[in-house]
Every structure is written in C-alpha cells, then in structure tokens.
Design an enzyme around this catalytic site. Sequence first.
Site, PDB file in Angstrom:
ATOM      1  N   LYS A 155      69.002  49.485  36.656  1.00  9.70           N
ATOM      2  CA  LYS A 155      69.144  48.732  35.399  1.00  9.70           C
ATOM      3  C   LYS A 155      70.615  48.669  34.953  1.00  9.70           C
ATOM      4  O   LYS A 155      71.129  47.600  34.640  1.00  9.70           O
ATOM      5  CB  LYS A 155      68.290  49.382  34.283  1.00  9.70           C
ATOM      6  CG  LYS A 155      66.809  49.509  34.633  1.00  9.70           C
ATOM      7  CD  LYS A 155      66.008  50.136  33.509  1.00  9.70           C
ATOM      8  CE  LYS A 155      66.334  51.585  33.221  1.00  9.70           C
ATOM      9  NZ  LYS A 155      65.940  52.551  34.279  1.00  9.70           N
ATOM     10  N   ARG A 214      60.628  51.761  25.940  1.00  6.96           N
ATOM     11  CA  ARG A 214      60.103  52.654  26.974  1.00  6.96           C
ATOM     12  C   ARG A 214      58.718  53.169  26.634  1.00  6.96           C
ATOM     13  O   ARG A 214      58.161  53.967  27.385  1.00  6.96           O
ATOM     14  CB  ARG A 214      61.019  53.861  27.062  1.00  6.96           C
ATOM     15  CG  ARG A 214      61.957  53.853  28.231  1.00  6.96           C
ATOM     16  CD  ARG A 214      62.878  55.013  27.993  1.00  6.96           C
ATOM     17  NE  ARG A 214      63.300  55.640  29.190  1.00  6.96           N
ATOM     18  CZ  ARG A 214      64.518  55.491  29.691  1.00  6.96           C
ATOM     19  NH1 ARG A 214      65.376  54.671  29.138  1.00  6.96           N
ATOM     20  NH2 ARG A 214      64.869  56.162  30.744  1.00  6.96           N
ATOM     21  N   ARG A 247      74.464  59.605  42.365  1.00  4.71           N
ATOM     22  CA  ARG A 247      75.085  58.715  41.368  1.00  4.71           C
ATOM     23  C   ARG A 247      76.357  59.325  40.765  1.00  4.71           C
ATOM     24  O   ARG A 247      76.447  60.526  40.538  1.00  4.71           O
ATOM     25  CB  ARG A 247      74.092  58.428  40.246  1.00  4.71           C
ATOM     26  CG  ARG A 247      74.737  57.668  39.089  1.00  4.71           C
ATOM     27  CD  ARG A 247      73.755  57.008  38.194  1.00  4.71           C
ATOM     28  NE  ARG A 247      72.776  57.907  37.636  1.00  4.71           N
ATOM     29  CZ  ARG A 247      71.736  57.499  36.932  1.00  4.71           C
ATOM     30  NH1 ARG A 247      71.553  56.213  36.707  1.00  4.71           N
ATOM     31  NH2 ARG A 247      70.872  58.366  36.454  1.00  4.71           N
ATOM     32  N   ARG A 258      76.077  62.760  35.773  1.00  2.82           N
ATOM     33  CA  ARG A 258      75.274  62.929  34.555  1.00  2.82           C
ATOM     34  C   ARG A 258      74.530  64.258  34.581  1.00  2.82           C
ATOM     35  O   ARG A 258      74.031  64.668  35.614  1.00  2.82           O
ATOM     36  CB  ARG A 258      74.278  61.773  34.440  1.00  2.82           C
ATOM     37  CG  ARG A 258      74.640  60.792  33.345  1.00  2.82           C
ATOM     38  CD  ARG A 258      73.819  59.550  33.404  1.00  2.82           C
ATOM     39  NE  ARG A 258      72.396  59.785  33.205  1.00  2.82           N
ATOM     40  CZ  ARG A 258      71.488  58.818  33.136  1.00  2.82           C
ATOM     41  NH1 ARG A 258      71.866  57.547  33.259  1.00  2.82           N
ATOM     42  NH2 ARG A 258      70.219  59.083  32.953  1.00  2.82           N
ATOM     43  N   ARG A 295      61.542  62.942  34.795  1.00  4.48           N
ATOM     44  CA  ARG A 295      61.847  61.581  34.322  1.00  4.48           C
ATOM     45  C   ARG A 295      60.880  60.573  34.945  1.00  4.48           C
ATOM     46  O   ARG A 295      60.430  59.637  34.270  1.00  4.48           O
ATOM     47  CB  ARG A 295      63.305  61.228  34.649  1.00  4.48           C
ATOM     48  CG  ARG A 295      64.264  61.916  33.676  1.00  4.48           C
ATOM     49  CD  ARG A 295      65.680  61.990  34.191  1.00  4.48           C
ATOM     50  NE  ARG A 295      66.299  60.703  34.396  1.00  4.48           N
ATOM     51  CZ  ARG A 295      67.458  60.546  35.047  1.00  4.48           C
ATOM     52  NH1 ARG A 295      68.087  61.589  35.543  1.00  4.48           N
ATOM     53  NH2 ARG A 295      67.972  59.342  35.178  1.00  4.48           N
TER      54      ARG A 295
HETATM   55  P1  AP5 Z   1      71.512  52.827  37.888  1.00  2.00           P
HETATM   56  O1  AP5 Z   1      71.909  51.394  37.790  1.00  2.00           O
HETATM   57  O2  AP5 Z   1      72.374  53.842  37.235  1.00  2.00           O
HETATM   58  O3  AP5 Z   1      69.986  53.007  37.477  1.00  2.00           O
HETATM   59  P2  AP5 Z   1      69.262  52.949  36.043  1.00  2.00           P
HETATM   60  O4  AP5 Z   1      68.039  52.124  36.242  1.00  2.00           O
HETATM   61  O5  AP5 Z   1      70.210  52.543  34.987  1.00  2.00           O
HETATM   62  O6  AP5 Z   1      68.842  54.460  35.964  1.00  2.00           O
HETATM   63  P3  AP5 Z   1      68.991  55.546  34.785  1.00  2.00           P
HETATM   64  O7  AP5 Z   1      68.884  56.883  35.468  1.00  2.00           O
HETATM   65  O8  AP5 Z   1      70.193  55.282  33.956  1.00  2.00           O
HETATM   66  O9  AP5 Z   1      67.721  55.300  34.030  1.00  2.00           O
HETATM   67  P4  AP5 Z   1      67.042  56.253  33.077  1.00  2.00           P
HETATM   68  O10 AP5 Z   1      66.041  55.345  32.562  1.00  2.00           O
HETATM   69  O11 AP5 Z   1      66.525  57.509  33.654  1.00  2.00           O
HETATM   70  O12 AP5 Z   1      68.245  56.788  32.166  1.00  2.00           O
HETATM   71  P5  AP5 Z   1      68.746  56.368  30.729  1.00  2.00           P
HETATM   72  O13 AP5 Z   1      70.198  56.586  30.667  1.00  2.00           O
HETATM   73  O14 AP5 Z   1      68.206  55.051  30.357  1.00  2.00           O
HETATM   74  O15 AP5 Z   1      71.368  53.158  39.459  1.00  2.00           O
HETATM   75  C1  AP5 Z   1      70.997  54.457  39.895  1.00  2.00           C
HETATM   76  C2  AP5 Z   1      71.762  54.807  41.169  1.00  2.00           C
HETATM   77  O16 AP5 Z   1      71.334  53.961  42.230  1.00  2.00           O
HETATM   78  C3  AP5 Z   1      73.280  54.605  41.066  1.00  2.00           C
HETATM   79  O17 AP5 Z   1      73.910  55.582  41.805  1.00  2.00           O
HETATM   80  C4  AP5 Z   1      73.480  53.212  41.669  1.00  2.00           C
HETATM   81  O18 AP5 Z   1      74.780  53.057  42.219  1.00  2.00           O
HETATM   82  C5  AP5 Z   1      72.410  53.178  42.740  1.00  2.00           C
HETATM   83  N1  AP5 Z   1      71.871  51.834  42.974  1.00  2.00           N
HETATM   84  C6  AP5 Z   1      71.661  50.853  42.044  1.00  2.00           C
HETATM   85  N2  AP5 Z   1      71.139  49.751  42.626  1.00  2.00           N
HETATM   86  C7  AP5 Z   1      71.009  50.059  43.954  1.00  2.00           C
HETATM   87  C8  AP5 Z   1      70.520  49.320  45.091  1.00  2.00           C
HETATM   88  N3  AP5 Z   1      70.056  48.067  44.960  1.00  2.00           N
HETATM   89  N4  AP5 Z   1      70.512  49.955  46.292  1.00  2.00           N
HETATM   90  C9  AP5 Z   1      70.963  51.222  46.417  1.00  2.00           C
HETATM   91  N5  AP5 Z   1      71.448  51.956  45.394  1.00  2.00           N
HETATM   92  C10 AP5 Z   1      71.463  51.378  44.174  1.00  2.00           C
HETATM   93  O19 AP5 Z   1      68.013  57.458  29.840  1.00  2.00           O
HETATM   94  C11 AP5 Z   1      68.369  58.822  29.932  1.00  2.00           C
HETATM   95  C12 AP5 Z   1      67.486  59.646  29.002  1.00  2.00           C
HETATM   96  O20 AP5 Z   1      67.691  59.219  27.636  1.00  2.00           O
HETATM   97  C13 AP5 Z   1      65.985  59.492  29.226  1.00  2.00           C
HETATM   98  O21 AP5 Z   1      65.509  60.381  30.225  1.00  2.00           O
HETATM   99  C14 AP5 Z   1      65.436  59.832  27.829  1.00  2.00           C
HETATM  100  O22 AP5 Z   1      65.441  61.214  27.614  1.00  2.00           O
HETATM  101  C15 AP5 Z   1      66.477  59.207  26.905  1.00  2.00           C
HETATM  102  N6  AP5 Z   1      66.149  57.813  26.532  1.00  2.00           N
HETATM  103  C16 AP5 Z   1      66.885  56.704  26.815  1.00  2.00           C
HETATM  104  N7  AP5 Z   1      66.302  55.600  26.327  1.00  2.00           N
HETATM  105  C17 AP5 Z   1      65.140  56.009  25.718  1.00  2.00           C
HETATM  106  C18 AP5 Z   1      64.085  55.330  25.055  1.00  2.00           C
HETATM  107  N8  AP5 Z   1      64.080  53.991  24.916  1.00  2.00           N
HETATM  108  N9  AP5 Z   1      63.060  56.078  24.579  1.00  2.00           N
HETATM  109  C19 AP5 Z   1      63.037  57.427  24.691  1.00  2.00           C
HETATM  110  N10 AP5 Z   1      64.002  58.134  25.328  1.00  2.00           N
HETATM  111  C20 AP5 Z   1      65.057  57.431  25.836  1.00  2.00           C
HETATM  112 MG    MG Z   2      71.050  53.539  33.329  1.00  2.00          MG
END
Ligand code: AP5
Ligand code: MG
Length: 213
Positions: free
Chosen positions: A13, A88, A127, A160, A171
């Site tokens: 994402k 989410r 990552r 991270r 997660r």
């Molecule tokens: P990346 O693009 O970083 O993936 P992402 O989908 O953004 O993954 P996140 O880990 O950021 O999602 P998340 O939902 O767990 O975390 P968030 O910060 O939102 O890509 C991942 C890796 O893969 C990278 O290394 C990238 O280079 C690689 N990659 C990408 N595309 C690729 C491809 N096509 N092929 C190969 N490799 C690839 O949330 C963190 C925490 O915050 C949550 O756990 C929760 O506690 C809290 N939180 C956030 N939002 C909410 C909400 N709305 N409600 C409740 N809690 C929340």
């Molecule tokens: Mg992200």
Amino acid sequence: MNIMLFGAPGAGKGTQAKFLIEKYDIPQISTGDILRAAIKAGTKMGLEAKKFMDEGKLVPDSTIIGIIRDRLAEKDCVEGFILDGFPRTIPQAEALEKLMDNMKISLDRVISLNVADDLIVDRITGRRVCPKCGASFHVEFNPPKSTDICDYCGEALIIRKDDTAETVVNRLASYHAQTAPLFDFYTTRGIMAEVDGTKDVLEVKEDIFKILG
Ligand code: AP5
Ligand code: MG
C-alpha cells in the site's frame, strides 16, 4: 479522485501510494504514518497507540476516526486523497461514509492489493522505511538507489519497530479477523478493484494506473 488502498500488512500500500501521489498530485493519508509521527512527538495519543502497534493489534476505532476527521478537513484534501491503511474495521468504514457524506464527497475506487500470507513475512522483515516521508523499500525486492538512503528525500532509512517475524503473525491475524471483511463491504458498493500484488512493484503500479485511468 478519492482512492483507498486495501490489503494485508506488507501488501504494498505504502509503496504504491507514492506513485499515486506523483501521478495525481493528491496526498497520501496513512494512519500508520500518522500514528508513528505521534509516537515520535511523544503525544498522549501516540503513547497509547504504541502499546497496540508494538503488539501488532489494531488501535481503537475512536482514536483512528478522530485522526481521520481532522486530516480530511485539511486544505490539501480538497482535490482528493489516497487512504492507506484506513479504514481497517467495519465501524471505521461506516464512520468514513458518514464523514464523507457530510463533506458531500465519496470514495471513487478501492484498490485491493492481493498478496498471500506466505509472501508477507519476507516482505516485512526485509523492509526499510524512511522516517521522514514514510517511503518503503526492500533490501532485495525494491532496493533504494543508494543503500539505506531514501530515494525521495535523502533521509537515512530505518527498520520499523513492528517489522519483526513475531509481530507480523499478530498483524496478519488482526487483518484477517477485522479488516478482510471490508472486501465485501466495498464490493457491495461497486467500487472494489483487485490487483495481483505479487507482481513486480512497477507492474503493480501499471495495473493500478490502468484501473484508475
Ligand atoms: P509496503 O508498501 O510498505 O506495504 P504496506 O501495505 O504499506 O504494509 P504496512 O506494513 O505498512 O501495512 P500495515 O497495514 O501493517 O502497517 P501500517 O503502517 O498501516 O511494502 C512492504 C514491503 O514489501 C516493503 O519492503 C516493500 O518494498 C515491499 N514490496 C512492496 N511491493 C512489492 C512487490 N510488488 N513485490 C515485492 N516486494 C514489494 O499500520 C501499522 C500499525 O498501526 C497497525 O499494525 C496498527 O496497530 C496501527 N494502525 C494503522 N492504521 C490503523 C487503523 N486504521 N486502525 C487501527 N489501527 C491502525
Ligand atoms: Mg504502509
């Protein structure tokens, strides 16, 4: 253009949001990035959220909905925005609908990045992220041009705190239990589009651009 990127942790994402910002010149709204900034700033909300994030659990809906209410009211959202990691849960999605109804706007497209669980652990443990602009890289699959330096803003990349193999399991469990039901929620509304998120980063980008036009 109001877009939501949907998918499991590590589905890509954040990576794809950066391409959409460049193409459409609209802001990315990542609740994860907003929460991490609050932790860094040491705010009360950040400290409370940290407990949940470190364990790979979702932060309570009331906190998240408050964050989004404030963020959507900012001026840079007038031409559209990219939601990344929000909503989410079903209550978050319902709150977003109400909020957008009041603002007389609606979501145009939800893009689901489909990636199976068994690929997620390698993605997340390799990552590297930019603490300044939130950009995501991968040591093997999507390396930055210079090792450990952000392509977008030149900042030193970091790992991270929640990117451990143990936290990923939690997660993914939160994702399947609380977030996956949103797939049907948005399919019913006729705005869901699916993309194969296992393709190369740039191929996924092209597939998304084709959908959005
Ligand atoms: P990346 O693009 O970083 O993936 P992402 O989908 O953004 O993954 P996140 O880990 O950021 O999602 P998340 O939902 O767990 O975390 P968030 O910060 O939102 O890509 C991942 C890796 O893969 C990278 O290394 C990238 O280079 C690689 N990659 C990408 N595309 C690729 C491809 N096509 N092929 C190969 N490799 C690839 O949330 C963190 C925490 O915050 C949550 O756990 C929760 O506690 C809290 N939180 C956030 N939002 C909410 C909400 N709305 N409600 C409740 N809690 C929340
Ligand atoms: Mg992200």
